[in-house]
Structures are given as structure tokens and as C-alpha cells.
Scaffold this motif. Structure first.
Motif, mmCIF file in Angstrom:
data_model
loop_
_atom_site.group_PDB
_atom_site.id
_atom_site.type_symbol
_atom_site.label_atom_id
_atom_site.label_comp_id
_atom_site.label_asym_id
_atom_site.label_seq_id
_atom_site.Cartn_x
_atom_site.Cartn_y
_atom_site.Cartn_z
ATOM 1 N N TYR A 111 16.897 56.787 74.979
ATOM 2 C CA TYR A 111 17.166 58.219 75.115
ATOM 3 C C TYR A 111 16.417 58.724 76.342
ATOM 4 O O TYR A 111 15.271 58.308 76.592
ATOM 5 C CB TYR A 111 16.691 58.943 73.855
ATOM 6 C CG TYR A 111 16.374 60.414 74.010
ATOM 7 C CD1 TYR A 111 17.382 61.368 74.032
ATOM 8 C CD2 TYR A 111 15.054 60.851 74.117
ATOM 9 C CE1 TYR A 111 17.076 62.719 74.169
ATOM 10 C CE2 TYR A 111 14.750 62.182 74.247
ATOM 11 C CZ TYR A 111 15.759 63.125 74.277
ATOM 12 O OH TYR A 111 15.454 64.463 74.414
ATOM 13 N N TRP A 144 26.516 60.687 74.905
ATOM 14 C CA TRP A 144 25.940 61.755 74.073
ATOM 15 C C TRP A 144 27.058 62.411 73.268
ATOM 16 O O TRP A 144 28.069 62.775 73.846
ATOM 17 C CB TRP A 144 25.213 62.822 74.914
ATOM 18 C CG TRP A 144 24.513 63.787 73.993
ATOM 19 C CD1 TRP A 144 24.988 64.993 73.556
ATOM 20 C CD2 TRP A 144 23.255 63.592 73.342
ATOM 21 N NE1 TRP A 144 24.108 65.571 72.687
ATOM 22 C CE2 TRP A 144 23.032 64.720 72.521
ATOM 23 C CE3 TRP A 144 22.312 62.561 73.358
ATOM 24 C CZ2 TRP A 144 21.888 64.843 71.736
ATOM 25 C CZ3 TRP A 144 21.182 62.689 72.586
ATOM 26 C CH2 TRP A 144 20.980 63.828 71.792
ATOM 27 N N PRO A 145 26.908 62.575 71.963
ATOM 28 C CA PRO A 145 25.756 62.151 71.150
ATOM 29 C C PRO A 145 25.742 60.646 70.946
ATOM 30 O O PRO A 145 26.739 59.969 71.196
ATOM 31 C CB PRO A 145 25.997 62.903 69.836
ATOM 32 C CG PRO A 145 27.484 63.062 69.754
ATOM 33 C CD PRO A 145 27.941 63.294 71.171
ATOM 34 N N ILE A 178 15.628 60.852 65.607
ATOM 35 C CA ILE A 178 16.911 61.245 66.199
ATOM 36 C C ILE A 178 17.014 62.767 66.230
ATOM 37 O O ILE A 178 17.556 63.348 67.186
ATOM 38 C CB ILE A 178 18.085 60.646 65.397
ATOM 39 C CG1 ILE A 178 17.933 59.128 65.230
ATOM 40 C CG2 ILE A 178 19.412 60.975 66.074
ATOM 41 C CD1 ILE A 178 17.834 58.342 66.504
ATOM 42 N N ASP A 179 16.479 63.440 65.217
ATOM 43 C CA ASP A 179 16.471 64.904 65.199
ATOM 44 C C ASP A 179 15.689 65.465 66.386
ATOM 45 O O ASP A 179 16.037 66.520 66.918
ATOM 46 C CB ASP A 179 15.859 65.420 63.894
ATOM 47 C CG ASP A 179 16.780 65.234 62.697
ATOM 48 O OD1 ASP A 179 17.996 65.033 62.904
ATOM 49 O OD2 ASP A 179 16.273 65.282 61.555
ATOM 50 N N HIS A 188 22.261 54.275 66.376
ATOM 51 C CA HIS A 188 21.415 54.612 65.229
ATOM 52 C C HIS A 188 20.960 53.333 64.528
ATOM 53 O O HIS A 188 19.795 53.223 64.106
ATOM 54 C CB HIS A 188 22.184 55.499 64.249
ATOM 55 C CG HIS A 188 22.407 56.896 64.739
ATOM 56 N ND1 HIS A 188 21.736 57.979 64.216
ATOM 57 C CD2 HIS A 188 23.214 57.392 65.708
ATOM 58 C CE1 HIS A 188 22.137 59.087 64.833
ATOM 59 N NE2 HIS A 188 23.036 58.742 65.742
ATOM 60 N N ARG A 218 17.977 65.549 69.290
ATOM 61 C CA ARG A 218 18.978 66.611 69.169
ATOM 62 C C ARG A 218 18.423 67.973 69.559
ATOM 63 O O ARG A 218 19.130 68.798 70.128
ATOM 64 C CB ARG A 218 19.513 66.665 67.738
ATOM 65 C CG ARG A 218 20.348 65.466 67.309
ATOM 66 C CD ARG A 218 21.084 65.756 66.016
ATOM 67 N NE ARG A 218 21.852 64.609 65.554
ATOM 68 C CZ ARG A 218 21.473 63.805 64.560
ATOM 69 N NH1 ARG A 218 20.332 64.042 63.916
ATOM 70 N NH2 ARG A 218 22.231 62.783 64.191
ATOM 71 N N LYS A 231 20.232 65.888 78.708
ATOM 72 C CA LYS A 231 19.818 64.702 77.963
ATOM 73 C C LYS A 231 21.007 63.786 77.767
ATOM 74 O O LYS A 231 22.166 64.217 77.799
ATOM 75 C CB LYS A 231 19.225 65.092 76.618
ATOM 76 C CG LYS A 231 20.188 65.875 75.722
ATOM 77 C CD LYS A 231 19.481 66.430 74.499
ATOM 78 C CE LYS A 231 20.418 67.312 73.667
ATOM 79 N NZ LYS A 231 19.719 67.923 72.520
ATOM 80 N N THR A 232 20.714 62.520 77.540
ATOM 81 C CA THR A 232 21.751 61.548 77.220
ATOM 82 C C THR A 232 21.090 60.360 76.535
ATOM 83 O O THR A 232 19.865 60.314 76.380
ATOM 84 C CB THR A 232 22.507 61.102 78.477
ATOM 85 O OG1 THR A 232 23.694 60.399 78.095
ATOM 86 C CG2 THR A 232 21.667 60.198 79.353
ATOM 87 N N THR A 233 21.892 59.422 76.105
ATOM 88 C CA THR A 233 21.371 58.146 75.626
ATOM 89 C C THR A 233 22.023 57.031 76.425
ATOM 90 O O THR A 233 23.075 57.217 77.051
ATOM 91 C CB THR A 233 21.650 57.921 74.117
ATOM 92 O OG1 THR A 233 23.062 57.782 73.913
ATOM 93 C CG2 THR A 233 21.101 59.050 73.281
#
Length: 238
Positions: free
Chosen positions: A163, A117-118, A137-138, A124, A141, A147-149
Motif C-alpha cells: 500500500y 484501488w480498492p 486495511i481500515d 487481503h 481506507r 493512495k493505491t495498492t
């Protein structure tokens, strides 16, 4: 005891939030800012009359959004009222959940899945190839909780991304995307396991996903991991 569908609706809102919401009579109007149906569909919050439906339609149109309602378990009256107005059913979705400890049982092979993260530029790119673009993606955010990816690697190359976020002790994974040429090699399982270990480390007692019924591969993945189907929702969209 597993969380039910009503609980998971709250988890969806917490982990995949609209840009803003407003209460208008019996409706919760959501501003999705181009992020898709899940963040722009209107939800019934209480009893309504048929005369209340145009109020919701006007509010959605003021946001430059289509007339779309989310039909959740128990929304029988709304479902019937919208059907009578010619709203067809769109994109039925399954809700799955499992105790986190039952999914966080086997770590992926080394250098196969990482928490980031990010998200990185390559993530992307992978999402964009699957139709998940900047507006979504927003959404990631603006989620407020942990949270994480997940970024996956197979054959010495990036292979997929996802995500995951936590709301009220329940993790939910969204936007799992595996590159076509890297599929059917276990990357989906590795991403889910990695996300589950992250969720466990961050205090989530349960792990959940939502998946369109039409996505046969993803539904097969989640059931193969022992996840339980606990509910559904769909949209009525004019």
C-alpha cells in the motif's frame, strides 16, 4: 535536500492515520481501533512533567489500549521519564527516504506489478498471511490523500502486495508483503519501482518507508535501492 525525520513523522500520520486523535495537555492521544502500535501510541506535543504521564495512561486505558508512547528524535526527556517508570523499549523503526525520480528509473517487467484501488480479495489474503488483517486495511481506507495498492505477479501467480499513499508531497509505502514461496525473485524491487512511478505520476517529490530494525530483509532491500536512513523512532510500552 531530503526530508528529515520530523517531516516523515507527519507523513506517517497522514498516510497511516489513527481512527481519531485528541489533544490532552502535552499529549496527542490516538485511537488505533486495533490497527497496531503505529496508530495507537501516544505522542508528546510539548513540554510535560512527570505528573502528566498518568493522565496519558488513563486516556489510553479508556480506549482499551495499552500504555504505549512513541519516542521520536528529540524526545529525550520523555524517553528518560518512561525508562524510570519501567517502560521497556519495543520495536525500533528505521525511516528511509529517496527522491522519487531516483527510484522511478526502471519499470517492472510487463504483467509483474499493477496499481489497484480498492485492493482485491487476493491482496487481503496475502496480507492476512503476513498478519495484516482487517483493522489495518481500515487504516488504508481512511487515509485522505492520493493512495493505491500494488499487486505483484510472478510465475503466473499472485506474489505480493503493498500500500502506498501521499501526504504533503511525500509518498510512503506500507504493508509490503511477499508470499514466502515467491521471495528472492525480485518482487520487492518490482513493487517498490511500481509504487515509485505511481508516486511520481501523482506529484510526490520524495518516496519513503518505515521499517522495524529487526526486519533484516526489508532493510537490505531499501538500502540496496539507494534509500537514505534519515531517522528512527521506537516505542516505550508497559
Amino acid at each position: 535536500m531530503l526530508p528529515d525525520a520530523q517531516k516523515l513523522y507527519d507523513v506517517i500520520d497522514g498516510t497511516w492515520p489513527a481512527a481519531s486523535t485528541q489533544t490532552l495537555g502535552p499529549w496527542r492521544i490516538r485511537d488505533g481501533r486495533g490497527g497496531g502500535q503505529r496508530v495507537m501510541a501516544t505522542v508528546a506535543t510539548g513540554p510535560f512533567t512527570d505528573a502528566d504521564i498518568p493522565t496519558a495512561e488513563t486516556a489510553m486505558n479508556a480506549l482499551n489500549q495499552p500504555d504505549i508512547f512513541m519516542i521520536r528524535d528529540g524526545d529525550t526527556a520523555l524517553d528518560a521519564a518512561l525508562a524510570a517508570r519501567g517502560y521497556p523499549i519495543v520495536d525500533p523503526v528505521n525511516l528511509y527516504v529517496i527522491p522519487t525520480a531516483q527510484l522511478a528509473t526502471e519499470r517492472p517487467p510487463r504483467v509483474t506489478a499493477f496499481c489497484v484501488w480498492p485492493p482485491l480479495a487476493i491482496q487481503h489474503d496475502i496480507w492476512a498471511k503476513g498478519g495484516i488483517r482487517a483493522e489495518r486495511i481500515d487504516i488504508m481506507r481512511r487515509a485522505k490523500g492520493p493512495k493505491t495498492t500494488i499487486i505483484g505477479r510472478l510465475n503466473d501467480h499472485p506474489s505480493g502486495t503493498a500500500y502506498v499513499a501521499i501526504h504533503d508531497g511525500i509518498a510512503m509505502l506500507h504493508a509490503l508483503e511477499i508470499l514466502p514461496h515467491q521471495r528472492k525473485q525480485g518482487m520487492g524491487v518490482y513493487a517498490m519501482r511500481q509504487a515509485a512511478f505511481w508516486a511520481q505520476d501523482n506529484g510526490a517529490t520524495h518516496f519513503s518507508v518505515c521499517c522495524t530494525k529487526a526486519n533484516i530483509g526489508a532493510n537490505a532491500l531499501y538500502t540496496s535501492l539507494g534509500m537514505s536512513l534519515v531517522g528512527q523512532y521506537y516505542y516505550r510500552r508497559k
